[in-house]
Write a protein that holds these residues in place. Structure first.
Motif, PDB file in Angstrom:
ATOM      1  N   LEU A  14       0.712  -1.117  -0.114  1.00 57.92           N
ATOM      2  CA  LEU A  14      -0.042   0.072  -0.009  1.00 57.92           C
ATOM      3  C   LEU A  14       1.039   1.321  -0.075  1.00 57.92           C
ATOM      4  CD1 LEU A  14      -2.659  -1.139   2.501  1.00 57.92           C
ATOM      5  CD2 LEU A  14      -2.973  -0.999   0.003  1.00 57.92           C
ATOM      6  N   ARG A  15       1.927   1.071   0.771  1.00 58.27           N
ATOM      7  CA  ARG A  15       2.868   2.282   0.618  1.00 58.27           C
ATOM      8  C   ARG A  15       3.529   2.633  -0.703  1.00 58.27           C
ATOM      9  NH1 ARG A  15       6.535   1.565   6.252  1.00 58.27           N
ATOM     10  NH2 ARG A  15       5.750   3.205   7.413  1.00 58.27           N
ATOM     11  N   VAL A  16       3.662   1.320  -1.461  1.00 60.82           N
ATOM     12  CA  VAL A  16       4.264   1.732  -2.814  1.00 60.82           C
ATOM     13  C   VAL A  16       3.303   2.227  -3.651  1.00 60.82           C
ATOM     14  CG1 VAL A  16       4.920   0.351  -4.785  1.00 60.82           C
ATOM     15  CG2 VAL A  16       6.007   0.009  -2.643  1.00 60.82           C
ATOM     16  N   GLU A  17       2.064   1.675  -3.561  1.00 58.55           N
ATOM     17  CA  GLU A  17       0.932   2.063  -4.330  1.00 58.55           C
ATOM     18  C   GLU A  17       0.680   3.663  -4.137  1.00 58.55           C
ATOM     19  OE1 GLU A  17      -3.517   0.492  -5.318  1.00 58.55           O
ATOM     20  OE2 GLU A  17      -3.203   1.724  -3.265  1.00 58.55           O
TER      21      GLU A  17
ATOM     22  N   GLN B 209      13.079  -2.262  -5.395  1.00 58.15           N
ATOM     23  CA  GLN B 209      12.902  -3.542  -5.107  1.00 58.15           C
ATOM     24  C   GLN B 209      11.722  -4.226  -5.443  1.00 58.15           C
ATOM     25  OE1 GLN B 209      13.471  -3.400  -0.856  1.00 58.15           O
ATOM     26  NE2 GLN B 209      15.834  -3.959  -1.000  1.00 58.15           N
ATOM     27  N   ARG B 210      10.527  -3.531  -5.255  1.00 56.53           N
ATOM     28  CA  ARG B 210       9.442  -3.764  -5.534  1.00 56.53           C
ATOM     29  C   ARG B 210       9.016  -3.919  -7.056  1.00 56.53           C
ATOM     30  NH1 ARG B 210       5.752  -4.570  -1.143  1.00 56.53           N
ATOM     31  NH2 ARG B 210       6.799  -5.093   0.634  1.00 56.53           N
ATOM     32  N   LEU B 211       9.370  -2.823  -7.547  1.00 57.41           N
ATOM     33  CA  LEU B 211       8.854  -2.653  -9.021  1.00 57.41           C
ATOM     34  C   LEU B 211       9.943  -2.876 -10.075  1.00 57.41           C
ATOM     35  CD1 LEU B 211       6.749   0.698  -8.292  1.00 57.41           C
ATOM     36  CD2 LEU B 211       5.912  -1.767  -8.322  1.00 57.41           C
ATOM     37  N   GLY B 212      11.105  -2.751  -9.705  1.00 55.87           N
ATOM     38  CA  GLY B 212      12.244  -2.975 -10.697  1.00 55.87           C
ATOM     39  C   GLY B 212      12.671  -1.689 -11.216  1.00 55.87           C
ATOM     40  N   ARG B 213      11.965  -0.532 -10.911  1.00 54.15           N
ATOM     41  CA  ARG B 213      12.247   0.680 -11.634  1.00 54.15           C
ATOM     42  C   ARG B 213      12.688   1.698 -10.429  1.00 54.15           C
ATOM     43  NH1 ARG B 213       7.147   1.307 -15.524  1.00 54.15           N
ATOM     44  NH2 ARG B 213       6.486   0.252 -13.487  1.00 54.15           N
ATOM     45  N   GLY B 214      13.350   2.784 -10.889  1.00 56.02           N
ATOM     46  CA  GLY B 214      13.346   3.973 -10.128  1.00 56.02           C
ATOM     47  C   GLY B 214      12.402   4.965 -10.287  1.00 56.02           C
ATOM     48  N   VAL B 215      12.716   6.126  -9.151  1.00 58.34           N
ATOM     49  CA  VAL B 215      11.985   7.213  -9.407  1.00 58.34           C
ATOM     50  C   VAL B 215      12.017   7.934 -10.882  1.00 58.34           C
ATOM     51  CG1 VAL B 215      11.554   9.385  -8.318  1.00 58.34           C
ATOM     52  CG2 VAL B 215      12.031   7.461  -6.793  1.00 58.34           C
ATOM     53  N   ARG B 216      13.200   8.142 -11.400  1.00 64.33           N
ATOM     54  CA  ARG B 216      13.138   8.652 -12.758  1.00 64.33           C
ATOM     55  C   ARG B 216      12.270   7.826 -13.530  1.00 64.33           C
ATOM     56  NH1 ARG B 216      19.253  10.787 -13.259  1.00 64.33           N
ATOM     57  NH2 ARG B 216      19.443  12.477 -11.646  1.00 64.33           N
ATOM     58  N   GLU B 217      12.454   6.559 -13.589  1.00 64.45           N
ATOM     59  CA  GLU B 217      11.867   5.673 -14.664  1.00 64.45           C
ATOM     60  C   GLU B 217      10.225   5.923 -14.573  1.00 64.45           C
ATOM     61  OE1 GLU B 217      14.769   2.060 -15.178  1.00 64.45           O
ATOM     62  OE2 GLU B 217      14.469   2.889 -13.114  1.00 64.45           O
TER      63      GLU B 217
END
Length: 227
Positions: free
Chosen positions: A176-179, A213-221
């Motif tokens: 939920l935090r990630v979402e 870790q969760r999405l395999g992508r960073g903030v910029r991506e």
């Protein structure tokens, strides 16, 4: 179903590998050929799958899961991933070429597409937990506090999360935090430090690590996806 089960078992006995994706994985599960095996299915049906087939080691976060009997894939578009996986077993080069002709990226996970509150709808206690968690994202997680607020015990909450979601309460809280962090990133009005504070982290570095870790992508991506 018995006829289908007999046919599937006969194919396996002859050395065949069986592949299925999305709702098709339920057919294999119902026939019993996935018992004791690792598998995936469409993430939106994962709670039902897990409740109906507890003998199967389900991981709905993955797009493809090979096993001793074949391979299973995720949601509807997982048919494409499944086909490319089968081609790759014969020729990785051909699989890469086909994916380019189809404009299809190779996706290893369903995790970025999972909608946590959809999963929560399958069980009243989990739905209440989801609502409590969203109201306390900034406060951090406490199993005892969550259980008390829901009028249940920590053990019951842990067991229900495991049986419905396939993960402990803290892991779902992190989902939920990630979402929420994704939603705030897409809004574009806050920097990473402010977003981290909104979802209960002390700094942006921790949030960046969690997202990757969760999405395999960073903030910029993730922000670039919106351009």
């Amino acid at each position: 179903m018995r006829e289908a089960q007999t046919r599937l078992l006969a194919w396996l006995a002859e050395g065949a590998s069986i592949a299925a994706s999305c709702i098709g994985t339920f057919l294999l599960a119902e026939a019993g050929v996935l018992d004791g095996q690792k598998a995936t299915t469409t993430w939106s049906m994962a709670p039902l799958f897990r409740q109906r087939y507890p003998a199967i080691q389900l991981d709905e976060s993955r797009m493809l899961v090979p096993s001793a009997v074949g391979v299973t894939a995720g949601s509807a578009m997982g048919h494409l991933d499944l086909a490319l996986w089968l081609i790759r077993q014969a020729s990785p080069e051909l699989a890469g070429l086909v994916s380019r002709y189809l404009l299809a990226d190779i996706r290893s996970a369903q995790a970025p597409y999972i909608i946590p509150n959809h999963l929560a709808q399958s069980d009243p206690l989990i739905l209440k937990f989801e609502q409590w968690a969203r109201a306390h994202l900034r406060d951090g997680f406490s199993l005892d506090d969550a259980a008390a607020a829901l009028g249940t015990t920590p053990r019951t909450l842990q067991r229900r999360c495991a049986s419905v979601l396939g993960k402990p309460p803290l892991a779902y809280f992190q989902d939920l935090r990630v979402e929420q962090a994704q939603s705030l990133l897409h809004g574009g009005g806050l920097d990473v430090e402010a977003i981290a504070a909104e979802v209960g982290y002390a700094d942006g570095a921790t949030l960046r690590t969690l997202l990757r870790q969760r999405l395999g992508r960073g903030v910029r991506e993730l922000r670039a996806d919106l351009r």
